[in-house]
Design a protein around this motif. Structure first.
Motif, PDB file in Angstrom:
ATOM      1  N   ASP A  38       0.824  -1.218   0.000  1.00  0.00           N
ATOM      2  CA  ASP A  38       0.000   0.000   0.000  1.00  0.00           C
ATOM      3  C   ASP A  38       0.849   1.256   0.000  1.00  0.00           C
ATOM      4  OD1 ASP A  38      -2.600  -1.258   0.177  1.00  0.00           O
ATOM      5  OD2 ASP A  38      -2.050  -1.795   2.237  1.00  0.00           O
ATOM      6  N   ALA A  39       0.356   2.269  -0.713  1.00  0.00           N
ATOM      7  CA  ALA A  39       0.969   3.597  -0.638  1.00  0.00           C
ATOM      8  C   ALA A  39       0.869   4.091   0.803  1.00  0.00           C
ATOM      9  CB  ALA A  39       0.258   4.555  -1.578  1.00  0.00           C
ATOM     10  N   GLY A  40       1.926   4.697   1.268  1.00  0.00           N
ATOM     11  CA  GLY A  40       1.943   5.205   2.635  1.00  0.00           C
ATOM     12  C   GLY A  40       2.555   4.250   3.631  1.00  0.00           C
ATOM     13  N   TYR A  41       2.786   3.001   3.218  1.00  0.00           N
ATOM     14  CA  TYR A  41       3.359   2.026   4.151  1.00  0.00           C
ATOM     15  C   TYR A  41       4.732   2.469   4.659  1.00  0.00           C
ATOM     16  CZ  TYR A  41       5.686  -2.297   5.673  1.00  0.00           C
ATOM     17  OH  TYR A  41       6.407  -3.240   6.377  1.00  0.00           O
ATOM     18  N   ASP A  42       5.613   2.869   3.733  1.00  0.00           N
ATOM     19  CA  ASP A  42       6.968   3.261   4.151  1.00  0.00           C
ATOM     20  C   ASP A  42       6.933   4.495   5.047  1.00  0.00           C
ATOM     21  OD1 ASP A  42       8.524   1.247   3.061  1.00  0.00           O
ATOM     22  OD2 ASP A  42       8.633   2.212   1.107  1.00  0.00           O
ATOM     23  N   GLU A  43       6.044   5.433   4.744  1.00  0.00           N
ATOM     24  CA  GLU A  43       5.929   6.634   5.585  1.00  0.00           C
ATOM     25  C   GLU A  43       5.533   6.262   7.005  1.00  0.00           C
ATOM     26  OE1 GLU A  43       2.990  10.525   6.116  1.00  0.00           O
ATOM     27  OE2 GLU A  43       2.895   9.316   4.274  1.00  0.00           O
ATOM     28  N   HIS A  44       4.563   5.376   7.153  1.00  0.00           N
ATOM     29  CA  HIS A  44       4.000   5.099   8.473  1.00  0.00           C
ATOM     30  C   HIS A  44       4.750   4.017   9.234  1.00  0.00           C
ATOM     31  CE1 HIS A  44       0.753   7.917   8.095  1.00  0.00           C
ATOM     32  NE2 HIS A  44       0.456   7.430   6.902  1.00  0.00           N
ATOM     33  N   ARG A  45       5.671   3.319   8.580  1.00  0.00           N
ATOM     34  CA  ARG A  45       6.486   2.361   9.329  1.00  0.00           C
ATOM     35  C   ARG A  45       7.742   3.008   9.900  1.00  0.00           C
ATOM     36  NH1 ARG A  45      11.104   0.183   7.154  1.00  0.00           N
ATOM     37  NH2 ARG A  45      11.577   0.735   4.989  1.00  0.00           N
ATOM     38  N   ARG A  46       8.104   4.209   9.391  1.00  0.00           N
ATOM     39  CA  ARG A  46       9.323   4.862   9.858  1.00  0.00           C
ATOM     40  C   ARG A  46       9.167   5.365  11.292  1.00  0.00           C
ATOM     41  NH1 ARG A  46       9.197   7.714   4.728  1.00  0.00           N
ATOM     42  NH2 ARG A  46      10.521   6.620   3.219  1.00  0.00           N
ATOM     43  N   LEU A  47      10.259   5.254  12.040  1.00  0.00           N
ATOM     44  CA  LEU A  47      10.280   5.732  13.413  1.00  0.00           C
ATOM     45  C   LEU A  47      11.216   6.926  13.533  1.00  0.00           C
ATOM     46  CD1 LEU A  47      10.501   2.404  15.446  1.00  0.00           C
ATOM     47  CD2 LEU A  47       8.466   3.651  14.715  1.00  0.00           C
ATOM     48  N   TRP A  48      11.120   7.588  14.662  1.00  0.00           N
ATOM     49  CA  TRP A  48      12.013   8.710  14.976  1.00  0.00           C
ATOM     50  C   TRP A  48      13.473   8.275  14.936  1.00  0.00           C
ATOM     51  CZ3 TRP A  48      14.664   8.649  19.813  1.00  0.00           C
ATOM     52  CH2 TRP A  48      15.404   9.802  20.087  1.00  0.00           C
ATOM     53  N   ASN A  49      13.793   7.116  15.519  1.00  0.00           N
ATOM     54  CA  ASN A  49      15.158   6.604  15.528  1.00  0.00           C
ATOM     55  C   ASN A  49      15.435   5.927  14.194  1.00  0.00           C
ATOM     56  OD1 ASN A  49      17.637   5.413  15.969  1.00  0.00           O
ATOM     57  ND2 ASN A  49      17.112   4.573  17.987  1.00  0.00           N
ATOM     58  N   PHE A 324      15.020  21.723  22.336  1.00  0.00           N
ATOM     59  CA  PHE A 324      15.836  20.567  21.995  1.00  0.00           C
ATOM     60  C   PHE A 324      15.395  19.878  20.707  1.00  0.00           C
ATOM     61  CE2 PHE A 324      16.876  20.630  26.643  1.00  0.00           C
ATOM     62  CZ  PHE A 324      18.264  20.716  26.503  1.00  0.00           C
ATOM     63  N   ASP A 325      14.324  20.315  20.089  1.00  0.00           N
ATOM     64  CA  ASP A 325      13.830  19.638  18.884  1.00  0.00           C
ATOM     65  C   ASP A 325      14.890  19.525  17.788  1.00  0.00           C
ATOM     66  OD1 ASP A 325      11.464  19.557  20.277  1.00  0.00           O
ATOM     67  OD2 ASP A 325      10.248  20.496  18.706  1.00  0.00           O
ATOM     68  N   PRO A 326      15.648  20.591  17.490  1.00  0.00           N
ATOM     69  CA  PRO A 326      16.638  20.463  16.405  1.00  0.00           C
ATOM     70  C   PRO A 326      17.741  19.449  16.695  1.00  0.00           C
ATOM     71  CG  PRO A 326      16.198  22.781  16.900  1.00  0.00           C
ATOM     72  CD  PRO A 326      15.586  21.977  18.003  1.00  0.00           C
ATOM     73  N   SER A 327      17.976  19.157  17.956  1.00  0.00           N
ATOM     74  CA  SER A 327      19.033  18.207  18.316  1.00  0.00           C
ATOM     75  C   SER A 327      18.563  16.761  18.276  1.00  0.00           C
ATOM     76  CB  SER A 327      19.552  18.525  19.725  1.00  0.00           C
ATOM     77  OG  SER A 327      20.098  19.825  19.781  1.00  0.00           O
ATOM     78  N   PHE A 328      17.257  16.560  18.159  1.00  0.00           N
ATOM     79  CA  PHE A 328      16.698  15.205  18.155  1.00  0.00           C
ATOM     80  C   PHE A 328      15.729  15.049  16.992  1.00  0.00           C
ATOM     81  CE2 PHE A 328      18.163  15.916  22.469  1.00  0.00           C
ATOM     82  CZ  PHE A 328      18.855  14.750  22.725  1.00  0.00           C
ATOM     83  N   ARG A 329      16.260  15.250  15.791  1.00  0.00           N
ATOM     84  CA  ARG A 329      15.446  15.240  14.580  1.00  0.00           C
ATOM     85  C   ARG A 329      15.005  13.820  14.222  1.00  0.00           C
ATOM     86  NH1 ARG A 329      20.083  17.977  13.004  1.00  0.00           N
ATOM     87  NH2 ARG A 329      20.586  16.317  11.507  1.00  0.00           N
ATOM     88  N   HIS A 330      13.873  13.738  13.534  1.00  0.00           N
ATOM     89  CA  HIS A 330      13.423  12.456  13.013  1.00  0.00           C
ATOM     90  C   HIS A 330      14.429  11.918  11.998  1.00  0.00           C
ATOM     91  CE1 HIS A 330       9.485  13.635  14.668  1.00  0.00           C
ATOM     92  NE2 HIS A 330       9.222  12.338  14.640  1.00  0.00           N
ATOM     93  N   GLY A 331      14.693  10.618  12.083  1.00  0.00           N
ATOM     94  CA  GLY A 331      15.503   9.952  11.085  1.00  0.00           C
ATOM     95  C   GLY A 331      16.975   9.837  11.403  1.00  0.00           C
ATOM     96  N   CYS A 332      17.461  10.586  12.409  1.00  0.00           N
ATOM     97  CA  CYS A 332      18.859  10.411  12.814  1.00  0.00           C
ATOM     98  C   CYS A 332      19.010   9.073  13.545  1.00  0.00           C
ATOM     99  CB  CYS A 332      19.299  11.567  13.709  1.00  0.00           C
ATOM    100  SG  CYS A 332      19.372  13.164  12.849  1.00  0.00           S
TER     101      CYS A 332
END
Length: 474
Positions: A38-49, A324-332
């Motif tokens: 399904d479209a959107g699967y990769d978007e919604h499976r991603r985590l912050w870490n 602290f948001d810029p220091s803990f960005r999504h995907g790092c």
């Protein structure tokens, strides 16, 4: 067939899920069901870490408790590993799984406030920033964390430490009740006068007992303006700064909350270009009271030695919450080690100074949380949260933007933590990685763990909810 090992050593074997079963779940949910096709699967499976790359078989994006019940029934019938996601901010990625079911609560993000009675009804998919925006419209706050894109549910169920805890207590100390869908699909409310045993366990015991779909919190007056920010010194001055800081906070009022930060100065608009990348030690602070009084209380620390940068000022609390948001960005890529210590002894300070000089990644950092105040005055046995007597809590982050250099940073964090081992007194459960049952035991202590184990046997005897810092039922 996918085989995974869940926390607690429980092995789960997930057979491929049939199209018929998925179609049945789609028919049962008001929300959205996603598979890899399904479209959107990769978007919604991603985590912050970003270092966690789980590939669940099914993602159920629930809209309410009935959807959660249907999803639990589906996962149980299909014998799938089940992970529960609100903000997806779990350090070890416990809000996803391979080949299993993710119950995604983010669409459940309503906030309803009664400013007169100071009660907030909050669904489990709400993020901290979303809650703060609403409560601060009325000059009120629910005590919570320090990064605005953190999920409220996971933070709360582990205890909830943040900027106003020394005045107002942990997040769980303001929790009035919680609505829970249990492993057998029953919807129960837990509070002081209803399912009190479960209410005790939810306040620190994590997601071990069911899926919490909603919370009711007591709100407290705050702001909207607070005296807050951070003062920075060169890491060459760290020993003198930390010794002064230790004496200064010992006399601080409950309204004062501080976090000592070690890192390389970040490339942010407020940081002079010549300071970017230099190793620094900072005292970040928030005064949860009168702005003028906060300025007076913070003055001795801000004036100590020769700061290289001072960004403390009156500001909206919602702005400070995003500091602290810029220091803990999504995907790092994030790896953490944590421990509580009783006090900042000279020996502890020596370790802090030594390892602060070894930071090489612009994203690695240490957050040394000041505890005490209202947190320590709640009786230790009142909630499952353990560690109310801690003096300080270390959060040691070995982080990178991606895989390059990650192993080196992770090892730095582990070495720092190991050097502090003689001073460990406990650990905050929300700061654990997948470190095994000995660390879970350390997080709760023997007495509380026995009580939590009995609750687990009552509410989840088959350990259906095991993607967490797991409390096994036997």
């Amino acid at each position: 067939m996918t085989t995974t090992t869940d926390p607690g050593g429980v092995r789960s074997t997930a057979a491929p899920v049939s199209d018929t079963a998925v179609a049945g779940l789609r028919a049962a949910l008001r929300g959205e069901v996603l598979t890899a096709a399904d479209a959107g699967y990769d978007e919604h499976r991603r985590l912050w870490n970003g270092s966690i790359d789980g590939r669940p078989a099914v993602i159920a994006r629930c809209t309410g408790a009935d959807d959660v019940r249907a999803a639990i029934r589906f996962g149980r019938d299909e014998q799938l590993p089940i992970a529960v996601r609100s903000g997806g901010h779990s350090f070890p990625g416990l809000s996803t799984c391979d080949g299993g079911l993710v119950i995604d609560l983010r669409r459940m993000n309503r906030v309803r406030l009664d400013p007169d009675s100071r009660v907030a009804a909050v669904q489990a998919g709400v993020l901290l920033g979303e809650l703060d925006e609403r409560t601060q419209e009325h000059g009120l706050v629910v005590p919570a964390g320090i990064v605005s894109h953190t999920g409220l549910a996971g933070l709360t169920l582990g205890g909830g430490i943040g900027w106003v805890m020394r005045r107002d207590g942990l997040t769980v100390d303001s929790l009035l009740s919680a609505d829970v869908v249990t492993a057998d699909g029953e919807v129960v409310r837990a509070g002081e006068d209803e399912n009190a045993d479960l209410f005790w366990g939810l306040r620190g015991g994590g997601g071990n007992f069911g899926v919490v779909t909603g919370f009711r919190f007591r709100m407290h007056p705050l702001g909207p303006q607070v005296m807050a920010g951070a003062t920075f010194w060169s890491t060459d001055d760290a020993e003198r700064v930390l010794r002064f800081y230790r004496d200064w906070v010992a006399e601080g009022p409950d309204e004062l909350m501080t976090i000592v930060v070690q890192r390389l100065a970040p490339a942010l608009p407020v940081v002079p270009p010549e300071l970017v990348g230099r190793p620094v030690v900072a005292v970040a602070a928030c005064y949860a009271g009168d702005v003028d009084e906060g300025q007076r209380v913070l003055a001795p620390m801000r004036g100590f030695g020769t700061p290289v940068l001072d960004v403390v000022s009156p500001k909206p609390f919602v702005a400070h919450q995003k500091m602290f948001d810029p220091s803990f960005r999504h995907g790092c890529w994030y790896s953490v080690r944590s421990c509580d210590v009783a006090r900042l002894s000279d020996d502890v300070i020596d370790v802090v100074v030594e390892f602060g000089r070894r930071i090489t990644s612009p994203l690695s950092s240490v957050a040394l949380w000041q505890m005490g105040g209202a947190v320590a005055r709640v009786p230790d046995d009142a909630t499952a949260f353990n560690g109310r007597s801690a003096g300080f809590t270390f959060n040691i982050n070995g982080n990178t933007a991606g895989p390059d250099g990650f192993e080196e940073q992770r090892q730095w964090a582990r070495d720092y933590w190991t050097a502090l081992a003689p001073f460990h007194t406990g650990v905050y459960v929300n700061f654990l990685m997948e470190e095994g049952q000995a660390r879970v035991r350390q997080a709760y202590g023997e007495t509380k763990l026995r009580r939590l184990t009995a609750l687990k046997r009552q509410y989840d005897p088959t350990n259906l909810f095991r993607r967490n810092q797991n409390i096994a039922p036997g």
